[in-house]
Write an enzyme that holds these catalytic residues in place. Structure first.
Site, short mmCIF file in Angstrom:
data_model
loop_
_atom_site.label_atom_id
_atom_site.label_comp_id
_atom_site.label_asym_id
_atom_site.label_seq_id
_atom_site.Cartn_x
_atom_site.Cartn_y
_atom_site.Cartn_z
N LYS A 80 7.24 7.09 -4.94
CA LYS A 80 5.75 7.44 -5.10
C LYS A 80 5.76 8.62 -6.14
O LYS A 80 6.73 9.54 -6.19
CB LYS A 80 5.21 7.89 -3.73
N SER A 155 -2.64 7.05 0.62
CA SER A 155 -2.58 7.25 -0.98
C SER A 155 -1.48 6.57 -1.55
O SER A 155 -1.34 6.46 -2.83
CB SER A 155 -2.59 8.83 -1.25
N SER A 179 -1.00 8.11 4.97
CA SER A 179 -0.91 7.82 3.66
C SER A 179 0.25 6.74 3.03
O SER A 179 0.54 6.29 2.25
CB SER A 179 -0.76 8.92 2.59
#
Lengths: 486, 97
Positions: A80, A155, A179
């Site tokens: 990420k 996310s 997330s």
């Protein structure tokens, strides 16, 4: 022949050991998949094919000289883009960090490199991890590989989508209010948020420091257990890292769940829960019963306050954490401003997107003189009520089972104009971060072509039991194998 | 019910948070932030009188370490991401005329 990129890390490790595949072949298979599909999926902000193949060549050399090596040696991973990677751009999907190249590695990056993982690239997210769909990314929206008209969740949507559609073998995300778990549910992957303090946050760009945790997003519980073995552990560079021994999480695999007590709060299965989700969760409960687990009725009190408490605490911490992005030392600076305050304001105006600005303002309000007691302090106290509620429930069971999300993956554009509606998609995950507990989302079936996720919540530092139950369920139900078709 | 936040307060908040805000956006922010703040009213019903004030969900302990010199990031690395620098310093706009 099966494409190598569709296999799990566990399976690939065996191929590497038996000299039936090389890390270069595995890495190339992932790069091919990215080239074929990422124009449509948009999971990656940065792809590093040359660097990855170079690492893969070194891995193959190491493997040729050593008979035993880490189960992740030579295995590709996607990271990420809010986790700092030395000499690789780390943007947080924000304009304000669009040119930021860290000069150091996050602790988890150092650990995966030491284990021999191959870093394929950096994945898309909602800006600064604020959102549940990746629609808040300043660059582009990631699509759900099961249906590209749907969001992949957020996310960590880029990491989840890339793991699901075999662009990578495993990935890392971060979870502040759901997330990793919510995108895990929306993509049919296994996504684990470890106990607060189990994995070092050093080098994770801070959003809400008392809630953030880095976690694995993988195709199955087996892969999550090997990745957790690598990334967990005490780190003196993170002051909230907890110095406690971690078991070998792979020992949780292929175990019986006979007699395991799984708690269910029936109140969580009523209002606001889609029938499609409810049906799959009910089927999952029955599978656990067949496997010999004991279903225990529990009552979780005060969860109705979780969302409000979270949306005070997280933006408050964010408003402090994001004060550092002011155009002074790194990131984008507005050069038109003559004075320093205007420079700060303009740089932040240009650099941040709407959701980030909204949360900074809410946090600033909640922390400001005259409102602090009514908002921040009250929210902190409510947080303790929620923690107590979970702790009491977990006295009567080993795990708690809930849906991960109240709905199936929603349409792109469906909730973006209504922040409150978007916030509700994390209703089942948020309270877990407030309590600091570990929890995973795993696929418990498909409604049409869309995956449904169930959440398993464990006791503090008992990721072991979550992985044990998750692996036993996957072995019995086999839903994770659906990802091979993507 | 909590008193709604008006447009002037939103402007003040944006200033406190060091955010420029365009006049055309104030309306939208005001209504969205008010919706969210109103949602927080639910917390008034939570019974928290008996809860003592704590700020960490973990049993936090002070962690002491030796005061040792260790390697830190070089000046060159520190300045790598700076938007503007001169010699060993980050350059900023004027603070005083």
């Amino acid at each position: 022949m099966t494409e190598l990129s569709t296999l799990t890390a566990y399976e690939l490790h065996n191929l590497l050991k038996d000299k039936k595949a090389t890390s270069v072949e595995i890495t190339q298979s992932c790069i091919d998949k990215i080239n074929q599909t990422d124009g449509k999926i948009n999971a990656f902000i940065t792809v590093l094919p040359e660097k990855a193949l170079e690492q893969a060549r070194s891995a193959d050399e190491y493997i040729s000289k050593n008979s035993s090596f880490n189960p992740l040696h030579g295995i590709p991973i996607a990271v990420k883009d809010n986790i700092c990677t030395k000499d690789i751009k780390t943007t947080c999907a924000s304009n304000i960090l669009s040119n930021f190249v860290p000069t150091y590695d996050a602790t988890v990056i150092k650990k995966i490199k030491d284990a021999g993982c191959i870093i394929l690239g950096k994945t898309n997210l909602d800006e600064f991890a604020m959102g549940s769909s990746t629609e808040n990314s300043a660059f582009f929206t990631t699509k759900n590989p099961h249906d590209t008209s749907k969001v992949p969740g957020g996310s960590s949507g880029g990491s989840a989508a890339s793991s699901a559609c075999n662009q990578t073998i495993i990935s890392l995300g971060s979870d502040t209010g759901g997330s990793v778990r919510q995108p895990g549910a929306f993509t049919g992957t296994f996504a684990l948020k470890p106990t607060y303090g189990a994995v070092s946050r050093y080098g994770l760009v801070a959003f809400a420091s008392s809630l953030d945790q880095i976690g694995p997003i993988t195709k199955c519980a087996k892969d999550a257990s090997v990745l957790l073995n690598v990334i967990s552990g005490f780190d003196e560079k993170d002051s909230t890292s907890v110095n406690t021994p971690h078991p070998d999480y792979t020992k949780a695999l292929n175990q019986s769940v006979k007699g395991l007590k799984i708690g269910i709060d029936e109140n969580l299965f009523n209002e606001g829960l889609d029938t499609a989700v409810k049906n799959k969760i009910t089927e999952a409960v029955n599978i656990f019963k067949e496997l010999g687990a004991e279903i225990v009725k529990i009552k979780l009190t005060d969860l109705n306050y979780a969302l409000a408490s979270y949306y005070i605490i997280a933006p408050s911490e964010a408003s402090s954490n994001l004060a550092r992005y002011d155009g002074a030392r790194y990131g984008i600076r507005d050069k038109s401003a003559g004075d320093i305050i205007t420079m700060f304001k303009k740089s932040r105006y240009e650099g941040f997107g709407n959701e980030v600005k909204r949360r900074i303002m809410i946090g600033t309000y909640a922390l400001s003189a005259g409102y602090y007691e009514a908002y921040y302090k009250k929210a902190q106290k409510v947080r303790f009520l929620i923690k107590e509620s979970y702790n009491n429930a977990l006295k009567n069971c080993d795990l708690i089972l809930t849906p991960t999300t109240p709905t199936l993956p929603f349409n792109i554009g469906e909730k973006i104009e209504d922040p409150l509606k978007m916030y509700l998609s994390d209703i089942y995950t948020i309270s877990v971060n407030l309590a600091g507990l570990p929890a995973a989302s795993l696929c418990c079936g498909y409604h049409g072509n869309l995956p449904v996720g169930m959440q398993l919540i464990g006791k503090n530092f008992d990721e072991f039991t979550i992985l044990k139950a998750g692996d036993a369920f996957e072995s019995a139900a086999g839903h994770y194998k659906q990802l091979r078709k993507l | 019910m909590t008193k709604p936040i008006d447009k002037d307060e939103i402007k003040k908040l944006a200033h406190l948070a060091r955010l420029h805000i365009d006049d055309s956006e104030i309306e939208k922010y005001t209504s969205q932030i008010n919706d969210i703040m109103q949602f927080f009213d639910v917390l008034k019903k939570a019974e928290t009188a008996d809860i003592k004030e704590e700020y960490s969900i973990l049993s936090s302990v002070n962690r002491f370490r030796e005061d040792k010199v260790s390697k830190s990031q070089s000046i060159k690395d520190t300045l790598k991401n700076a938007p503007d620098s001169e010699n060993n310093f980050i350059k900023m706009p004027k603070i005083l005329e």
